[in-house]
Design a protein around this motif. Structure first.
Motif, short mmCIF file in Angstrom:
data_model
loop_
_atom_site.label_atom_id
_atom_site.label_comp_id
_atom_site.label_asym_id
_atom_site.label_seq_id
_atom_site.Cartn_x
_atom_site.Cartn_y
_atom_site.Cartn_z
N ALA A 32 -33.85 -23.75 -0.41
CA ALA A 32 -34.76 -24.69 -1.08
C ALA A 32 -35.35 -24.07 -2.34
O ALA A 32 -35.58 -24.77 -3.34
N GLU A 33 -35.62 -22.78 -2.31
CA GLU A 33 -36.14 -22.08 -3.49
C GLU A 33 -35.13 -22.11 -4.64
O GLU A 33 -35.51 -21.96 -5.80
N GLN A 34 -33.86 -22.29 -4.31
CA GLN A 34 -32.81 -22.36 -5.32
C GLN A 34 -32.50 -23.80 -5.71
O GLN A 34 -31.54 -24.07 -6.43
N GLY A 35 -33.29 -24.75 -5.18
CA GLY A 35 -33.07 -26.15 -5.50
C GLY A 35 -31.97 -26.80 -4.69
O GLY A 35 -31.43 -27.83 -5.09
N ILE A 36 -31.63 -26.20 -3.54
CA ILE A 36 -30.56 -26.74 -2.69
C ILE A 36 -31.17 -27.20 -1.38
O ILE A 36 -31.80 -26.42 -0.66
N GLU A 37 -30.97 -28.47 -1.06
CA GLU A 37 -31.45 -29.00 0.22
C GLU A 37 -30.33 -28.88 1.26
O GLU A 37 -29.23 -29.39 1.06
N LEU A 38 -30.62 -28.21 2.35
CA LEU A 38 -29.65 -28.04 3.43
C LEU A 38 -29.98 -28.98 4.58
O LEU A 38 -31.06 -28.90 5.17
N GLN A 39 -29.06 -29.88 4.90
CA GLN A 39 -29.19 -30.76 6.06
C GLN A 39 -28.27 -30.23 7.16
O GLN A 39 -27.09 -29.99 6.92
N ILE A 40 -28.80 -30.07 8.35
CA ILE A 40 -28.06 -29.46 9.46
C ILE A 40 -27.77 -30.51 10.52
O ILE A 40 -28.68 -31.18 11.01
N GLU A 41 -26.49 -30.66 10.87
CA GLU A 41 -26.08 -31.54 11.96
C GLU A 41 -25.66 -30.66 13.13
O GLU A 41 -24.75 -29.83 12.99
N VAL A 42 -26.30 -30.83 14.27
CA VAL A 42 -26.06 -29.98 15.44
C VAL A 42 -25.10 -30.65 16.41
O VAL A 42 -25.27 -31.83 16.74
N TYR A 43 -24.10 -29.90 16.87
CA TYR A 43 -23.09 -30.40 17.80
C TYR A 43 -23.12 -29.60 19.09
O TYR A 43 -23.49 -28.42 19.10
N GLN A 44 -22.68 -30.24 20.17
CA GLN A 44 -22.62 -29.57 21.46
C GLN A 44 -21.18 -29.25 21.88
O GLN A 44 -20.95 -28.76 22.97
N ASP A 45 -20.22 -29.54 21.01
CA ASP A 45 -18.83 -29.26 21.34
C ASP A 45 -18.12 -28.67 20.14
O ASP A 45 -18.69 -28.54 19.06
N TYR A 46 -16.84 -28.30 20.35
CA TYR A 46 -16.06 -27.67 19.29
C TYR A 46 -15.10 -28.64 18.58
O TYR A 46 -14.38 -28.23 17.68
N ILE A 47 -15.10 -29.90 19.00
CA ILE A 47 -14.13 -30.85 18.46
C ILE A 47 -14.69 -31.65 17.28
O ILE A 47 -14.09 -31.74 16.21
N LEU A 48 -15.87 -32.23 17.47
CA LEU A 48 -16.44 -33.14 16.47
C LEU A 48 -16.75 -32.48 15.11
O LEU A 48 -16.61 -33.14 14.07
N PRO A 49 -17.18 -31.22 15.07
CA PRO A 49 -17.50 -30.66 13.74
C PRO A 49 -16.33 -30.68 12.77
O PRO A 49 -16.52 -30.89 11.57
N ASN A 50 -15.12 -30.46 13.27
CA ASN A 50 -13.95 -30.51 12.39
C ASN A 50 -13.55 -31.95 12.09
O ASN A 50 -13.13 -32.25 10.96
N GLN A 51 -13.67 -32.83 13.05
CA GLN A 51 -13.37 -34.24 12.79
C GLN A 51 -14.29 -34.79 11.71
O GLN A 51 -13.83 -35.48 10.79
N ASP A 52 -15.57 -34.49 11.82
CA ASP A 52 -16.54 -35.02 10.85
C ASP A 52 -16.37 -34.38 9.48
O ASP A 52 -16.60 -35.03 8.46
#
Length: 293
Positions: free
Chosen positions: A74-94
């Motif tokens: 944020a100090e560098q002007g970058i907003e980081l949005q974090i999406e949390v997953y409970q499995d190993y499949i959906l993060p790559n699909q998304d």
């Protein structure tokens, strides 16, 4: 008298034309100004979008590490949005479907397997940390005490099988066929198994801590992220633990063509910074090992 009236009307007509011209100019200036402001606002919105990144991760430790990096970005002007997953499949699909700009949860063998299975066009920006995999048991307290015929519960994620079998070979419990790299071995590559260990690779990795608590006389291979979530401390509770020389670094991954994204590269730099590495070492008591390549 007529001349005077004529001159008067002429003067009034010229004045009216001038006034109209000025009004039209003012209107045009207002229009131009409004258009300029609209363009500036649109550019500002585009800049905001360009400095917002959405990154998917599993809960522990990945999302916690990202939360620690968030204010630094944020100090560098970058907003980081974090999406949390409970499995190993959906993060790559998304990620593939552009719901994410990047994800942070997988190691190289798993990434390669996913690319081969689903045709993903992904690229690793680099490794962040290693999560040494461990072998756990409720009742078995040393390798020498492992009874003949003990069941060994493994995840159904085939890319993890080689690293688990490498641990068993390291401890002299099995022998892998000549010419097969231990970390790339499959169950069929076991040529010697003097204790007749029964390897069962049919478990969802997220549920393995439950089987550790339920099946007390078994050996259970648990990924460190799930072990930490279950309240286990790998450096103390694991019967066998992978060392820091492990090649299974967890990666920051994005789609091919996005590897020069400045915001993502800034995130990688922050994740490899001394501040974040110190946080990982202290927060997880050595259970995860920071890397810089």
């Amino acid at each position: 008298m007529k001349k005077i009236l004529t001159l008067l009307f002429t003067a009034l007509f010229i004045f009216a034309l001038a006034a109209c011209g000025t009004a039209e100019e003012d209107t045009q200036k207002d229009t131009d100004t409004n258009a300029g402001e609209a363009q500036d606002n649109e550019a500002a919105e585009e800049n905001t979008e360009a400095t917002t990144i959405v990154v998917g991760s599993t809960a522990v430790p990945h999302s916690e590490v990202l939360e620690k990096a968030k204010p630094i970005l944020a100090e560098q002007g970058i907003e980081l949005q974090i999406e949390v997953y409970q499995d190993y499949i959906l993060p790559n699909q998304d990620l593939n479907e552009d719901r994410l700009d990047a994800n942070y949860f997988q190691h190289t063998p798993y990434l390669n397997q996913q690319v081969a299975d689903f045709g993903y066009d992904f690229v690793s920006l680099g490794g962040v940390h290693i999560e040494p995999i461990g072998i756990y048991s409720k009742n078995i307290t040393s390798v020498d005490e492992i009874p003949d015929g003990t069941a060994v519960l493994l995840s159904n994620s085939e890319p993890d099988h080689g690293r688990i079998l490498a641990l068993f070979e390291r401890e002299g419990l099995i022998t892998i066929a000549d010419g097969v790299e231990p970390t790339e071995a499959l169950l069929d590559d076991i040529v010697e198994n003097p204790k007749n260990l029964e390897f069962d690779p049919s478990y969802d990795p997220g549920f393995l801590p439950e089987y550790y608590n339920r099946e007390e006389d078994t050996l259970v291979a648990i990924n460190t992220n799930y072990a930490i979530e279950a309240g286990l401390l790998p450096t103390e509770d694991a019967l066998i633990l992978e060392g820091p020389e492990s090649p299974y670094a967890n990666l920051l991954v994005t789609k091919t063509g996005n590897e020069n994204n400045e915001a993502l590269l800034a995130l990688l730099e922050v994740l490899r910074s001394e501040e974040i590495q110190t946080f990982m070492e202290e927060e997880y008591s050595g259970a995860i090992v920071p890397v810089n390549e």
